[in-house]
Design a protein around this motif. Structure first.
Motif, short mmCIF file in Angstrom:
data_model
loop_
_atom_site.label_atom_id
_atom_site.label_comp_id
_atom_site.label_asym_id
_atom_site.label_seq_id
_atom_site.Cartn_x
_atom_site.Cartn_y
_atom_site.Cartn_z
N ALA A 79 -13.89 -3.43 4.98
CA ALA A 79 -13.33 -4.60 4.13
C ALA A 79 -13.98 -4.24 2.48
CB ALA A 79 -13.67 -6.09 4.34
N HIS A 80 -15.39 -4.01 2.36
CA HIS A 80 -16.00 -3.89 1.06
C HIS A 80 -15.25 -2.69 0.48
CE1 HIS A 80 -18.15 -1.16 3.79
NE2 HIS A 80 -18.69 -0.52 2.76
N ARG A 81 -14.56 -1.83 1.24
CA ARG A 81 -14.09 -0.43 0.59
C ARG A 81 -12.66 -0.71 0.19
NH1 ARG A 81 -16.28 5.06 3.13
NH2 ARG A 81 -15.50 5.53 0.82
N LEU A 82 -12.10 -1.70 0.75
CA LEU A 82 -10.70 -1.74 0.51
C LEU A 82 -10.35 -2.93 -0.81
CD1 LEU A 82 -9.35 -2.40 4.00
CD2 LEU A 82 -8.82 -0.61 2.61
N TRP A 83 -11.34 -3.81 -1.04
CA TRP A 83 -11.28 -4.67 -2.10
C TRP A 83 -11.00 -4.08 -3.45
CZ3 TRP A 83 -9.38 -9.19 -3.49
CH2 TRP A 83 -9.71 -9.72 -4.73
N PRO A 84 -11.91 -3.01 -3.67
CA PRO A 84 -11.79 -2.41 -5.07
C PRO A 84 -10.52 -1.81 -5.25
CG PRO A 84 -14.14 -1.65 -4.04
CD PRO A 84 -13.20 -2.36 -2.97
N LEU A 85 -9.68 -1.50 -4.01
CA LEU A 85 -8.56 -1.01 -4.40
C LEU A 85 -7.53 -1.78 -4.77
CD1 LEU A 85 -8.15 1.01 -1.05
CD2 LEU A 85 -8.96 1.92 -3.06
N LEU A 86 -7.76 -2.99 -5.04
CA LEU A 86 -6.85 -4.03 -5.34
C LEU A 86 -6.96 -4.46 -6.82
CD1 LEU A 86 -6.68 -6.52 -2.19
CD2 LEU A 86 -5.25 -4.53 -2.83
N ARG A 87 -8.28 -3.98 -7.40
CA ARG A 87 -8.25 -4.67 -8.75
C ARG A 87 -7.38 -4.32 -9.65
NH1 ARG A 87 -14.78 -2.64 -8.67
NH2 ARG A 87 -15.68 -4.33 -7.62
N PRO A 88 -6.48 -3.24 -9.59
CA PRO A 88 -5.59 -3.11 -10.66
C PRO A 88 -4.26 -3.74 -10.63
CG PRO A 88 -6.20 -0.76 -9.70
CD PRO A 88 -6.89 -1.86 -9.01
N VAL A 89 -4.13 -4.25 -9.25
CA VAL A 89 -2.97 -5.11 -9.03
C VAL A 89 -3.19 -6.86 -8.73
CG1 VAL A 89 -1.56 -3.29 -8.47
CG2 VAL A 89 -3.08 -4.40 -6.71
N ARG A 90 -4.45 -6.93 -9.01
CA ARG A 90 -4.94 -8.31 -8.80
C ARG A 90 -3.87 -9.52 -9.44
NH1 ARG A 90 -11.16 -8.46 -10.49
NH2 ARG A 90 -10.21 -7.28 -12.07
N ALA A 91 -3.52 -9.38 -10.62
CA ALA A 91 -2.54 -10.28 -11.06
C ALA A 91 -1.24 -10.36 -10.17
CB ALA A 91 -2.36 -9.72 -12.69
N ARG A 92 -0.81 -9.29 -9.80
CA ARG A 92 0.46 -9.29 -9.18
C ARG A 92 0.32 -9.99 -7.86
NH1 ARG A 92 2.71 -3.35 -10.18
NH2 ARG A 92 0.73 -3.20 -10.95
N ILE A 93 -0.69 -9.75 -7.05
CA ILE A 93 -1.24 -10.22 -5.82
C ILE A 93 -1.41 -11.74 -6.02
CG2 ILE A 93 -2.87 -10.41 -3.94
CD1 ILE A 93 -3.30 -7.57 -4.08
N ALA A 94 -1.92 -12.28 -7.10
CA ALA A 94 -2.28 -13.50 -7.23
C ALA A 94 -0.87 -14.32 -7.52
CB ALA A 94 -3.03 -13.69 -8.58
N VAL A 95 0.17 -13.79 -8.21
CA VAL A 95 1.45 -14.16 -8.36
C VAL A 95 2.11 -14.35 -6.91
CG1 VAL A 95 3.91 -13.91 -9.09
CG2 VAL A 95 1.94 -13.34 -10.50
N VAL A 96 2.04 -13.30 -5.91
CA VAL A 96 2.43 -13.43 -4.67
C VAL A 96 2.05 -14.39 -3.93
CG1 VAL A 96 2.83 -12.36 -2.56
CG2 VAL A 96 3.20 -10.89 -4.57
N THR A 97 0.38 -14.62 -4.12
CA THR A 97 -0.19 -15.90 -3.41
C THR A 97 0.26 -17.28 -3.96
OG1 THR A 97 -2.24 -14.36 -3.27
CG2 THR A 97 -2.29 -16.88 -3.04
N VAL A 98 0.54 -17.19 -5.29
CA VAL A 98 1.02 -18.78 -5.61
C VAL A 98 2.57 -18.77 -5.19
CG1 VAL A 98 1.79 -19.64 -7.83
CG2 VAL A 98 -0.49 -18.37 -7.76
#
Length: 611
Positions: free
Chosen positions: A29-48
């Motif tokens: 898990a600690h290695r997967l999380w950094p992979l999402l940094r470039p798309v955090r905004a889009r994932i936040a939109v999907v979450t909302v």
């Protein structure tokens, strides 16, 4: 980790762990999380969007309850058409919002997935290119392809789609629980017994599922690797008539995959029916308790209808957890293997203060060199050899006695076990790999061409050269007589790995490529073995020109190609047993003389075997 685990050979995954010098990392898990940094905004939109959709879903039972209790009216009361109309409009709006929001969610999740997966693929591809040759000698190509393709694809539900869907499921469960409590606490308490059972079942399912899908991913890699090997070696398989045996092996690998898949499904397939049983039990309790509430006038019919919806919204996530955790388990197993590949460090790396050499004179020294591909068995033993700048040295000897290994050591595809290899007095371990490869050109017996035209492949050696410069180089080398007769000349497509050219034509392209690279040191490892006799004679003069002004090391079985060499070294069992010019060695009447006489009689293989 030893080469053997007990008395059995290493499995493929154990070999990968050995090459990475670490065990499979279960906590990723600690290695997967950094992979999402470039798309955090889009994932936040999907979450909302998922959160909004959850509230849209809960608007429906509320509207239905209002229609039942206030719109239809009790016995003897007039129906409220206006209220029913507005409720229907509200329901239509919720459905429209669900479709529109679902489209936006898919768009943002899809673009985020493309970004993340492409980044992972790029990292894997770049890392694979950095790995040393020894890794590819010991790892099946299909397993590498499986890591960069199938395994990466399986990360999408784990990284992009899964977390918002899991959040949605948890929110629906919690909100429905709160609303059930607000309507009738007894309805929620009736379902409360389901939750501990669900939690225990989920923990057990996750553990079993991760192990099972890890085996499935491993077995998938095995039959993929066999498929890649079959495609690469299809000619040999056909020539040997081994199609059926090869198919049988593939079917065994498929059987292992299917068996692991079935076992995994059996071991984890209980979760969905189990949650279905919980759903049925929950609905039964709600109907019993709700029916009693209506009879006692503590619950309205509309509230009961809402409660039934809330029960579905409470229990549906329990069934969704089955699919979500299965995808998470599969994705986690694939992620573990991807990170195992990324954790594998190249064995050959530049020294901290590596020297970047410019044009060399070309003096080569092997000083007391020993080397073995396996610790238990050496190939080169205390070999010492000096090659002067500009000298043409030929190396002959039986197959498997170290001739080509010297090339591997000179180009630093492998490092010597002991001793050292020097170029112009520099230990090649202190020289940057880029400048070493720039100064040492190699033409192998089994060279590779890339998809494109002949000119495209020649341009790999000299990217900025014009077409005329490339063609002139081919003419200077004497390859034009063959290459210009191709269907479209130098514009002829070579096909995948050069499959549309004959082996001799491919070899000529590689010789021209080496000529264009203009390296200070040139190694020809069986470079003319694939060329027919007439073509070989045509380019003998060109090969002599190719060797002019540079140090050349020629490894060949055709002794006619090396008799003009300045010196000839005969290698046997990783040691130099004879060294001198062709006349000198023939005059010594030793190993080389016997070999040359056998060659004249057309029996070079028998002579080689007798050394």
């Amino acid at each position: 980790m030893n080469a053997l685990a007990g008395d059995r050979p290493l499995s493929d995954i154990e070999l990968e762990e050995q090459l990475a010098q670490k065990a499979l990392d279960r906590g990723i898990a600690h290695r997967l999380w950094p992979l999402l940094r470039p798309v955090r905004a889009r994932i936040a939109v999907v979450t909302v969007i998922e959160i909004v959709q959850v509230f849209v879903i809960f608007a429906r039972p509320l509207l239905i309850g209002i229609v039942i209790d206030r719109g239809l009216g009790a016995a003897g009361q007039k129906m409220n058409s206006t209220l029913i109309g507005w409720a229907c409009i509200g329901l239509a709006v919720t459905w429209a919002a669900r479709f529109i929001l679902g489209g936006f969610s898919q768009y943002f999740a899809g673009t985020a997935a493309i970004t993340v997966l492409n980044e992972i693929r790029s990292r894997v591809f770049a890392h694979v290119q950095m790995l040393s040759v020894g890794y590819f000698d010991r790892t099946k190509a299909g397993r590498i392809i499986s890591r960069a393709d199938r395994d990466v694809d399986m990360l999408e539900p784990l990284l992009i789609q899964g977390p918002p869907q899991l959040l949605s499921a948890v929110l629906r469960l919690l909100i429905s629980a709160v609303l059930l409590w607000a309507i009738a606490p007894m309805l929620l308490l009736a379902l409360a017994g389901v939750v501990p059972v669900l939690i225990l079942a989920t923990i057990a399912f996750k553990r079993v599922s991760q192990q099972s899908w890890g085996r499935v991913a491993e077995n998938r890699s095995r039959f993929t690797a066999h498929l890649v090997e079959t495609v690469a070696g299809v000619r040999l398989i056909k020539q040997a008539g081994r199609e059926q045996q090869n198919l049988d092996r593939y079917l065994r690998l498929l059987h292992d995959f299917n068996t692991s898949l079935i076992r995994g499904s059996v071991r984890s397939g209980w979760f969905a029916p189990f949650t279905g049983l919980l759903t049925t039990a929950g609905l039964t309790l709600i109907l019993v308790i709700g029916g009693r509430g209506i009879a006692l006038h503590t619950l309205t019919l509309g509230e009961l209808a809402q409660s039934l919806f809330y029960v579905f919204l409470f229990l549906a996530p329990l069934q969704e957890f089955s699919d979500l955790f299965e995808r998470f388990a599969n994705g986690s197993a694939c992620a573990q293997r991807i990170f195992l590949l990324l954790d594998t460090e190249p064995e050959i790396v530049d020294a901290p203060n590596a020297i970047d050499l410019s044009r060399l004179q070309g003096r080569i020294e092997f000083q007391d060199v020993s080397f073995g591909y396996h610790p238990q068995k050496g190939v080169i033993h205390n070999l010492t050899l000096d090659i002067a700048a500009g000298e043409v040295l030929a190396i002959v000897g039986p197959t498997g006695h170290g001739k080509s290994t010297l090339v591997q050591l000179l180009t630093r595809f492998y490092d010597v076990t002991s001793g050292a290899v020097f170029l112009d007095g520099h230990d090649i371990r202190s020289v940057s790999e880029a400048s070493l490869r720039r100064n040492v050109g190699v033409v192998l017996q089994d060279n590779v061409l890339f998809g494109g035209t002949v000119l495209d492949n020649l341009r790999l050696a000299k990217p900025k050269a014009t077409d005329d410069e490339l063609i002139n180089a081919a003419r200077e080398l004497g390859a034009d007589a063959v290459l210009e007769t191709l269907p479209h000349g130098y514009g002829t497509s070579v096909g995948p790995l050069g499959s549309q050219l004959s082996q001799g034509q491919r070899q000529l392209v590689c010789l021209v490529r080496a000529y264009l690279a203009d390296s200070a040191v040139l190694v020809l490892d069986e470079a003319t073995s694939a060329v027919d006799v007439s073509t070989e004679r045509r380019i003998q003069g060109a090969l002599r020109r190719l060797c002019e002004g540079r140090t050349a090391v020629i490894i060949a079985h055709r002794l006619a190609t090396i008799r003009d060499a300045d010196r000839i070294a005969v290698i046997c069992d990783g040691r130099i047993v004879e060294l001198g010019s062709h006349p000198e060695l023939v005059g010594q009447d030793g190993v080389y003389a016997s070999l040359y006489r056998a060659y004249d009689r057309g029996q070079p293989d028998r002579a080689m075997a007798s050394i």
